[in-house]
Design a protein around this motif. Structure first.
Motif, PDB file in Angstrom:
ATOM      1  N   LYS A   1      -3.749  -4.100   5.904  1.00  0.00           N
ATOM      2  CA  LYS A   1      -3.874  -5.530   6.197  1.00  0.00           C
ATOM      3  C   LYS A   1      -5.130  -6.080   5.546  1.00  0.00           C
ATOM      4  CE  LYS A   1      -3.533  -5.506  10.746  1.00  0.00           C
ATOM      5  NZ  LYS A   1      -3.587  -6.056  12.087  1.00  0.00           N
ATOM      6  N   GLN A   2      -5.029  -7.305   5.054  1.00  0.00           N
ATOM      7  CA  GLN A   2      -6.232  -8.026   4.605  1.00  0.00           C
ATOM      8  C   GLN A   2      -6.243  -9.309   5.398  1.00  0.00           C
ATOM      9  OE1 GLN A   2      -7.568  -8.937   0.760  1.00  0.00           O
ATOM     10  NE2 GLN A   2      -7.317  -6.863  -0.032  1.00  0.00           N
ATOM     11  N   GLY A   3      -7.074  -9.345   6.428  1.00  0.00           N
ATOM     12  CA  GLY A   3      -7.079 -10.510   7.320  1.00  0.00           C
ATOM     13  C   GLY A   3      -5.705 -10.673   7.948  1.00  0.00           C
ATOM     14  N   GLU A   4      -5.116 -11.833   7.740  1.00  0.00           N
ATOM     15  CA  GLU A   4      -3.822 -12.111   8.384  1.00  0.00           C
ATOM     16  C   GLU A   4      -2.639 -11.862   7.446  1.00  0.00           C
ATOM     17  OE1 GLU A   4      -4.606 -15.480  11.637  1.00  0.00           O
ATOM     18  OE2 GLU A   4      -5.071 -16.123   9.597  1.00  0.00           O
ATOM     19  N   VAL A   5      -2.900 -11.124   6.359  1.00  0.00           N
ATOM     20  CA  VAL A   5      -1.835 -10.798   5.403  1.00  0.00           C
ATOM     21  C   VAL A   5      -1.589  -9.287   5.412  1.00  0.00           C
ATOM     22  CG1 VAL A   5      -1.131 -10.859   2.976  1.00  0.00           C
ATOM     23  CG2 VAL A   5      -2.423 -12.780   3.947  1.00  0.00           C
ATOM     24  N   GLY A   6      -0.342  -8.889   5.522  1.00  0.00           N
ATOM     25  CA  GLY A   6       0.018  -7.475   5.439  1.00  0.00           C
ATOM     26  C   GLY A   6       0.444  -7.137   4.007  1.00  0.00           C
ATOM     27  N   ILE A   7       0.098  -5.926   3.572  1.00  0.00           N
ATOM     28  CA  ILE A   7       0.513  -5.481   2.232  1.00  0.00           C
ATOM     29  C   ILE A   7       1.275  -4.167   2.399  1.00  0.00           C
ATOM     30  CG2 ILE A   7      -0.226  -4.888  -0.119  1.00  0.00           C
ATOM     31  CD1 ILE A   7      -2.895  -6.336   0.565  1.00  0.00           C
ATOM     32  N   LEU A   8       2.541  -4.216   2.052  1.00  0.00           N
ATOM     33  CA  LEU A   8       3.406  -3.038   2.186  1.00  0.00           C
ATOM     34  C   LEU A   8       3.764  -2.579   0.776  1.00  0.00           C
ATOM     35  CD1 LEU A   8       4.952  -1.291   4.267  1.00  0.00           C
ATOM     36  CD2 LEU A   8       6.828  -2.918   4.086  1.00  0.00           C
ATOM     37  N   SER A   9       3.344  -1.348   0.465  1.00  0.00           N
ATOM     38  CA  SER A   9       3.538  -0.859  -0.900  1.00  0.00           C
ATOM     39  C   SER A   9       4.535   0.304  -0.889  1.00  0.00           C
ATOM     40  CB  SER A   9       2.178  -0.407  -1.435  1.00  0.00           C
ATOM     41  OG  SER A   9       2.214  -0.363  -2.813  1.00  0.00           O
ATOM     42  N   ILE A  10       5.549   0.195  -1.738  1.00  0.00           N
ATOM     43  CA  ILE A  10       6.535   1.273  -1.850  1.00  0.00           C
ATOM     44  C   ILE A  10       5.876   2.389  -2.656  1.00  0.00           C
ATOM     45  CG2 ILE A  10       8.914   1.868  -2.519  1.00  0.00           C
ATOM     46  CD1 ILE A  10       8.907  -0.554  -0.652  1.00  0.00           C
ATOM     47  N   ASN A  11       5.828   3.592  -2.071  1.00  0.00           N
ATOM     48  CA  ASN A  11       4.977   4.646  -2.637  1.00  0.00           C
ATOM     49  C   ASN A  11       5.758   5.937  -2.902  1.00  0.00           C
ATOM     50  OD1 ASN A  11       2.638   6.018  -3.422  1.00  0.00           O
ATOM     51  ND2 ASN A  11       2.191   6.662  -1.320  1.00  0.00           N
ATOM     52  N   ARG A  12       6.610   5.867  -3.931  1.00  0.00           N
ATOM     53  CA  ARG A  12       7.309   7.076  -4.380  1.00  0.00           C
ATOM     54  C   ARG A  12       7.309   7.043  -5.910  1.00  0.00           C
ATOM     55  NH1 ARG A  12      13.513   8.472  -4.457  1.00  0.00           N
ATOM     56  NH2 ARG A  12      13.313  10.738  -4.568  1.00  0.00           N
ATOM     57  N   PRO A  13       6.094   6.964  -6.477  1.00  0.00           N
ATOM     58  CA  PRO A  13       5.991   6.648  -7.904  1.00  0.00           C
ATOM     59  C   PRO A  13       6.617   7.679  -8.845  1.00  0.00           C
ATOM     60  CG  PRO A  13       3.825   7.171  -6.976  1.00  0.00           C
ATOM     61  CD  PRO A  13       4.773   7.096  -5.839  1.00  0.00           C
ATOM     62  N   LYS A  14       6.705   8.955  -8.385  1.00  0.00           N
ATOM     63  CA  LYS A  14       7.298   9.988  -9.250  1.00  0.00           C
ATOM     64  C   LYS A  14       8.743   9.648  -9.603  1.00  0.00           C
ATOM     65  CE  LYS A  14       4.754  14.130  -8.035  1.00  0.00           C
ATOM     66  NZ  LYS A  14       4.744  15.103  -6.957  1.00  0.00           N
ATOM     67  N   ALA A  15       9.434   8.991  -8.682  1.00  0.00           N
ATOM     68  CA  ALA A  15      10.827   8.585  -8.931  1.00  0.00           C
ATOM     69  C   ALA A  15      10.905   7.069  -9.136  1.00  0.00           C
ATOM     70  CB  ALA A  15      11.716   9.020  -7.779  1.00  0.00           C
ATOM     71  N   LEU A  16       9.811   6.507  -9.637  1.00  0.00           N
ATOM     72  CA  LEU A  16       9.744   5.052  -9.887  1.00  0.00           C
ATOM     73  C   LEU A  16      10.131   4.233  -8.647  1.00  0.00           C
ATOM     74  CD1 LEU A  16      11.091   4.772 -13.575  1.00  0.00           C
ATOM     75  CD2 LEU A  16       8.801   5.287 -12.766  1.00  0.00           C
ATOM     76  N   ASN A  17       9.768   4.789  -7.483  1.00  0.00           N
ATOM     77  CA  ASN A  17       9.999   4.124  -6.182  1.00  0.00           C
ATOM     78  C   ASN A  17      11.480   3.914  -5.865  1.00  0.00           C
ATOM     79  OD1 ASN A  17       7.219   4.041  -5.756  1.00  0.00           O
ATOM     80  ND2 ASN A  17       7.026   2.063  -6.786  1.00  0.00           N
ATOM     81  N   ALA A  18      12.321   4.803  -6.417  1.00  0.00           N
ATOM     82  CA  ALA A  18      13.758   4.706  -6.104  1.00  0.00           C
ATOM     83  C   ALA A  18      13.955   4.859  -4.596  1.00  0.00           C
ATOM     84  CB  ALA A  18      14.529   5.786  -6.857  1.00  0.00           C
ATOM     85  N   LEU A  19      14.898   4.093  -4.071  1.00  0.00           N
ATOM     86  CA  LEU A  19      15.120   4.020  -2.622  1.00  0.00           C
ATOM     87  C   LEU A  19      16.062   5.138  -2.182  1.00  0.00           C
ATOM     88  CD1 LEU A  19      15.806   0.161  -2.515  1.00  0.00           C
ATOM     89  CD2 LEU A  19      13.644   1.289  -1.914  1.00  0.00           C
ATOM     90  N   ASN A  20      15.499   6.166  -1.556  1.00  0.00           N
ATOM     91  CA  ASN A  20      16.368   7.188  -0.966  1.00  0.00           C
ATOM     92  C   ASN A  20      16.478   6.930   0.542  1.00  0.00           C
ATOM     93  OD1 ASN A  20      13.982   8.133   0.085  1.00  0.00           O
ATOM     94  ND2 ASN A  20      13.895   9.991  -1.151  1.00  0.00           N
TER      95      ASN A  20
ATOM     96  N   ASP B   1       1.072  -9.631  14.173  1.00  0.00           N
ATOM     97  CA  ASP B   1      -0.358  -9.866  13.977  1.00  0.00           C
ATOM     98  C   ASP B   1      -0.710 -10.288  12.548  1.00  0.00           C
ATOM     99  OD1 ASP B   1       0.266  -7.454  12.828  1.00  0.00           O
ATOM    100  OD2 ASP B   1      -1.418  -6.347  13.658  1.00  0.00           O
ATOM    101  N   ILE B   2       0.300 -10.608  11.752  1.00  0.00           N
ATOM    102  CA  ILE B   2       0.034 -11.138  10.407  1.00  0.00           C
ATOM    103  C   ILE B   2       0.829 -12.428  10.207  1.00  0.00           C
ATOM    104  CG2 ILE B   2      -0.596  -8.985   9.222  1.00  0.00           C
ATOM    105  CD1 ILE B   2       2.366  -8.944   8.196  1.00  0.00           C
ATOM    106  N   LYS B   3       0.397 -13.228   9.228  1.00  0.00           N
ATOM    107  CA  LYS B   3       1.062 -14.521   9.010  1.00  0.00           C
ATOM    108  C   LYS B   3       1.792 -14.585   7.669  1.00  0.00           C
ATOM    109  CE  LYS B   3      -1.293 -18.169  10.570  1.00  0.00           C
ATOM    110  NZ  LYS B   3      -2.509 -19.019  10.691  1.00  0.00           N
ATOM    111  N   ALA B   4       1.675 -13.526   6.876  1.00  0.00           N
ATOM    112  CA  ALA B   4       2.450 -13.412   5.634  1.00  0.00           C
ATOM    113  C   ALA B   4       2.458 -11.936   5.245  1.00  0.00           C
ATOM    114  CB  ALA B   4       1.834 -14.248   4.523  1.00  0.00           C
ATOM    115  N   LEU B   5       3.526 -11.527   4.554  1.00  0.00           N
ATOM    116  CA  LEU B   5       3.648 -10.124   4.129  1.00  0.00           C
ATOM    117  C   LEU B   5       3.880 -10.074   2.622  1.00  0.00           C
ATOM    118  CD1 LEU B   5       4.052  -7.063   4.891  1.00  0.00           C
ATOM    119  CD2 LEU B   5       6.501  -7.579   5.114  1.00  0.00           C
ATOM    120  N   LEU B   6       3.143  -9.165   1.972  1.00  0.00           N
ATOM    121  CA  LEU B   6       3.383  -8.891   0.546  1.00  0.00           C
ATOM    122  C   LEU B   6       4.116  -7.568   0.439  1.00  0.00           C
ATOM    123  CD1 LEU B   6       0.070  -9.360  -1.510  1.00  0.00           C
ATOM    124  CD2 LEU B   6       1.931 -10.976  -1.201  1.00  0.00           C
TER     125      LEU B   6
END
Ligand code: CO8
Length: 259
Positions: free
Chosen positions: A10-29, A48-53
């Motif tokens: 979180k950065q203040g009231e903003v959430g940051i959600l990062s897809i973290n499977r870079p070996k498979a280019l973040n493919a969705l399993n 508890d946040i007002k925007a999500l990235l």
């Protein structure tokens, strides 16, 4: 929140959600989609946040659903997998807060569909978009046949889905698939700037506006206008409406309480 395939901060009231499977280019399993489902549910519950990235680690945003995991699926298993992805993307779309996709690289297949479930898309100049499912012998399955034509129009959506062609960020902006294109190094900063600006206002008009747009787009125009009237009127039941207008009249900065 601890995950194998996601990073949440979180950065203040903003959430940051990062897809973290870079070996498979973040493919969705399966595991990643299940984690994404939990993360979105928790973020929604915590309120508890007002925007999500949403962004991706490495050179890819999301290079689609995991092809090696889909290879041997039966029609029934494939349907269940589609349901998992569709449900979590719909939860993202239905979040009360605005969700901004900060698209750092490949947004292909399920990755383009994830971006489409977000409210606003900001792309790095290095981002690439496409629905390459046809090249694999399948249709899009996480909402692409529905959200892409609603976003870029039927003709362009059909062209992208029938040809499987990849397009660059500038072309994506020209067809209305992304809002803005920024330099790669500035992607997070620019996306955060927009998210923080939105988060600086009362959350009430933002969430009502999102609901009015999302629900209204699925209605006939007269019913949609009724919805806007109701939500507009409801703003006047909030302290923040009084505060916002009093601040304007008294030439001072408003202090919103999200009430
Ligand atoms: N699934 C699984 N693994 C992937 C995927 C993927 N979608 N994309 C990349 N990877 C893996 C590669 O296999 C490779 O793994 P390894 O190093 O072990 O060989 C690693 O990521 C790096 O990839 P590349 O070496 O291919 O990287 P390049 O920079 O050369 O190429 C591309 C990048 C162009 C993005 C290329 O990886 C590619 O074409 N990927 C597949 C893109 C694609 O077709 N996406 C659509 C998938 S289908 C889909 O999303 C349908 C969604 C709905 C499903 C409905 C449920 C049934």
């Amino acid at each position: 929140m601890e995950f194998n395939n996601l990073i949440y901060q979180k950065q203040g009231e903003v959430g940051i959600l990062s897809i973290n499977r870079p070996k498979a280019l973040n493919a969705l399993n399966q595991e990643l989609l299940s984690e994404l489902n939990i993360a979105i549910e928790k973020i929604t519950e915590n309120a508890d946040i007002k925007a999500l990235l949403i962004t991706g680690e490495g050179k890819s945003f999301v290079a689609g659903a995991d092809i090696s995991q889909m290879l041997d699926k039966s029609p029934e298993e494939a349907r269940n997998f589609a349901v998992l992805g569709m449900d979590v993307f719909r939860k993202i779309e239905l979040m009360e807060i605005p969700v901004i996709a900060a698209i750092n690289g490949f947004a292909l297949g399920g990755g383009c569909e994830l971006a489409l479930a977000c409210d606003i898309r900001i792309a790095s100049e290095k981002a690439k978009f496409g629905q390459p499912e046809v090249t694999l012998g399948i249709t899009p399955g996480f909402g692409g046949t529905q959200r892409l034509p609603r976003t870029v129009g039927e003709a362009k959506a059909k062209e992208l889905i029938f040809t499987g062609d990849m397009i660059d960020a500038e072309t994506a902006q020209n067809i209305g698939l992304v809002n803005n294109v920024v330099e790669a190094d500035a992607l997070l900063e620019e996306s955060l700037k927009m998210a923080k600006k939105i988060a600086s206002y009362s959350s009430i008009p933002v969430k009502y506006s999102k609901a009015a747009i999302n629900r209204g787009m699925q209605m006939d125009i007269d019913s949609a206008m009724e919805l806007e009237k109701d939500l507009f009127a409801l703003c006047f039941a909030s302290e923040d409406q009084k505060e916002g207008m009093a601040a304007f009249v008294n030439k001072r900065k408003p202090e919103f309480k999200n009430k």
